[in-house]
Design a protein around this motif. Structure first.
Motif, mmCIF file in Angstrom:
data_model
loop_
_atom_site.group_PDB
_atom_site.id
_atom_site.type_symbol
_atom_site.label_atom_id
_atom_site.label_comp_id
_atom_site.label_asym_id
_atom_site.label_seq_id
_atom_site.Cartn_x
_atom_site.Cartn_y
_atom_site.Cartn_z
ATOM 1 N N VAL A 166 0.834 -1.195 0.000
ATOM 2 C CA VAL A 166 0.000 0.000 0.000
ATOM 3 C C VAL A 166 0.875 1.254 0.000
ATOM 4 C CG1 VAL A 166 -1.833 1.268 1.187
ATOM 5 C CG2 VAL A 166 -1.793 -1.236 1.263
ATOM 6 N N THR A 167 0.542 2.163 -0.894
ATOM 7 C CA THR A 167 1.179 3.475 -0.946
ATOM 8 C C THR A 167 0.085 4.529 -0.836
ATOM 9 O OG1 THR A 167 2.958 2.685 -2.379
ATOM 10 C CG2 THR A 167 2.582 5.066 -2.311
ATOM 11 N N SER A 168 0.293 5.506 0.033
ATOM 12 C CA SER A 168 -0.733 6.525 0.230
ATOM 13 C C SER A 168 -0.093 7.898 0.386
ATOM 14 C CB SER A 168 -1.571 6.202 1.480
ATOM 15 O OG SER A 168 -2.634 7.126 1.636
ATOM 16 N N HIS A 169 -0.723 8.889 -0.233
ATOM 17 C CA HIS A 169 -0.265 10.280 -0.154
ATOM 18 C C HIS A 169 -1.453 11.170 0.199
ATOM 19 C CE1 HIS A 169 3.538 9.095 -2.016
ATOM 20 N NE2 HIS A 169 2.822 8.429 -2.902
ATOM 21 N N SER A 170 -1.214 12.121 1.094
ATOM 22 C CA SER A 170 -2.293 12.978 1.547
ATOM 23 C C SER A 170 -1.736 14.322 1.998
ATOM 24 C CB SER A 170 -3.038 12.307 2.707
ATOM 25 O OG SER A 170 -3.971 13.192 3.304
ATOM 26 N N TYR A 171 -2.598 15.332 1.989
ATOM 27 C CA TYR A 171 -2.180 16.639 2.497
ATOM 28 C C TYR A 171 -2.471 16.773 3.989
ATOM 29 C CZ TYR A 171 -7.139 17.943 2.195
ATOM 30 O OH TYR A 171 -8.505 17.991 2.345
ATOM 31 N N PHE A 172 -3.063 15.744 4.612
ATOM 32 C CA PHE A 172 -3.368 15.798 6.036
ATOM 33 C C PHE A 172 -2.162 15.389 6.873
ATOM 34 C CE2 PHE A 172 -7.735 15.368 4.425
ATOM 35 C CZ PHE A 172 -8.366 16.353 5.170
ATOM 36 N N GLU A 173 -1.965 16.067 7.992
ATOM 37 C CA GLU A 173 -0.903 15.690 8.917
ATOM 38 C C GLU A 173 -1.155 14.268 9.426
ATOM 39 O OE1 GLU A 173 1.153 17.196 13.131
ATOM 40 O OE2 GLU A 173 -0.531 18.301 12.248
ATOM 41 N N GLY A 174 -0.085 13.489 9.489
ATOM 42 C CA GLY A 174 -0.209 12.120 9.937
ATOM 43 C C GLY A 174 -0.555 11.131 8.839
ATOM 44 N N GLU A 175 -0.888 11.646 7.642
ATOM 45 C CA GLU A 175 -1.215 10.794 6.509
ATOM 46 C C GLU A 175 -0.379 11.144 5.278
ATOM 47 O OE1 GLU A 175 -6.014 10.326 7.507
ATOM 48 O OE2 GLU A 175 -5.338 11.286 5.655
ATOM 49 N N ALA A 176 0.617 11.979 5.453
ATOM 50 C CA ALA A 176 1.287 12.599 4.310
ATOM 51 C C ALA A 176 1.790 11.588 3.281
ATOM 52 C CB ALA A 176 2.433 13.479 4.784
#
Length: 310
Positions: A166-176
């Motif tokens: 799993v690879t995940s990218h986000s603009y939320f802190e803790g999920e970057a």
């Protein structure tokens, strides 16, 4: 009307399982359509009925539009959803669509599911893609999900290799930026495609399921499998997640091609004092079969109108 063996054979031989086109360096569109031969279809998938081949190997995708009532931030938002199902050849190692026909290709049923709705002034756009092999009781080879809205966007991708990568990218802190592996288990997103191939193969009873990536990202829930129970009734498949206070019901035609007519997803929407139990609903509007990747001119816009999409 009964189809002749010669017609079916020709349909499979000239099977064109494509999504979209690529652009060449001179900015000209090229037809990125590949075919799967009879030999590789039989070699790399479960035995497929002549009815299945005639419907899914006809150089066309099934495109279905839905009216959408989407729960978000403690309110119901009006919008639209589209499910696009299409068969295509898939490369197991690279885990992308194959450009050329080969006996090593894996035939898959691909689902591109989109949602569009507004929360007040700003829009949401959600897309999930599932690549499911044409064989029973196997996991999806790849799943991805992207969510875009004016605050930013997130993207999550799962690749089925020795484990779920799993690879995940986000603009939320803790999920970057996250990269992690999970043990293989049922994926909620793959069940939509499994249903279209053979609803009787859907898992039932007490299970461990990784919920849809859309739900996990929108609710900022840890990405893992959760205890669930599933039941299959006549034309309805329902999953309940006790620990998430969430349930999903998918309603479908119990006769081939098992088209999905509607679905409902109930969960807690909103945060703090605004949190409440709401139900997202999608109801079929229109459905067409089309080689949409070849429908790119302004004159083809009328096809959107035929789907009730403006």
């Amino acid at each position: 009307m009964k189809l002749s063996h010669s017609f079916i054979f020709a349909a499979v031989i000239f099977l064109m399982m494509s999504s979209c086109k690529k652009e060449t360096q001179d900015n000209q569109k090229t037809n990125d359509v590949s075919s799967i031969s009879t030999e590789e279809t039989l070699k790399n998938s479960q035995p497929l009925s002549e009815e299945f081949k005639a419907y899914w190997f006809a150089n066309a995708a099934e495109i279905t539009s839905y009216t959408l009532e989407q729960a978000r931030y403690g309110e119901i938002r009006e919008g639209s959803a589209v499910l696009v199902f299409v068969t295509e050849p898939f490369l197991k190692d690279e885990q992308v669509k194959a450009d050329l026909s080969s006996s090593t290709n894996i035939p898959v049923l691909k689902l591109n599911a989109t949602k569009n709705f507004y929360t007040g002034i700003y829009p949401y756009s959600i897309m999930q893609s599932v690549f499911y092999p044409l064989a029973n009781n196997q996991h999806a080879l790849k799943i991805s999900c992207s969510v875009q809205e004016w605050c930013g966007h997130v993207y999550t991708q799962l690749n089925n290799r020795s484990e779920f990568e799993v690879t995940s990218h986000s603009y939320f802190e803790g999920e970057a930026d996250e990269n992690f592996n999970l043990g293989k288990t049922i994926l909620e997103s793959e069940l939509w495609t499994q249903l279209r191939i053979n609803p009787e193969s859907l898992p039932i009873g007490d299970l461990e399921i990784i919920p849809s990536f859309e739900f996990l990202r929108l609710r900022h829930v840890p990405f893992k499998a959760y205890a669930a129970s599933a039941e299959l009734l006549s034309g309805t498949y329902k999953i309940t997640y006790p620990d998430l206070n969430r349930s999903l019901s998918i309603n479908f035609n119990p006769q081939f091609p098992f088209n999905i007519t509607s679905w409902e997803e109930s969960f807690i929407s909103g945060y703090g004092d605004n949190a409440k139990a709401l139900t997202t609903k999608a109801t079929q509007l229109k459905s067409i079969k089309s080689d949409y990747w070849n429908k790119t001119t302004n004159d083809d816009f009328k096809l959107r109108e035929s789907l009730g999409l403006n």
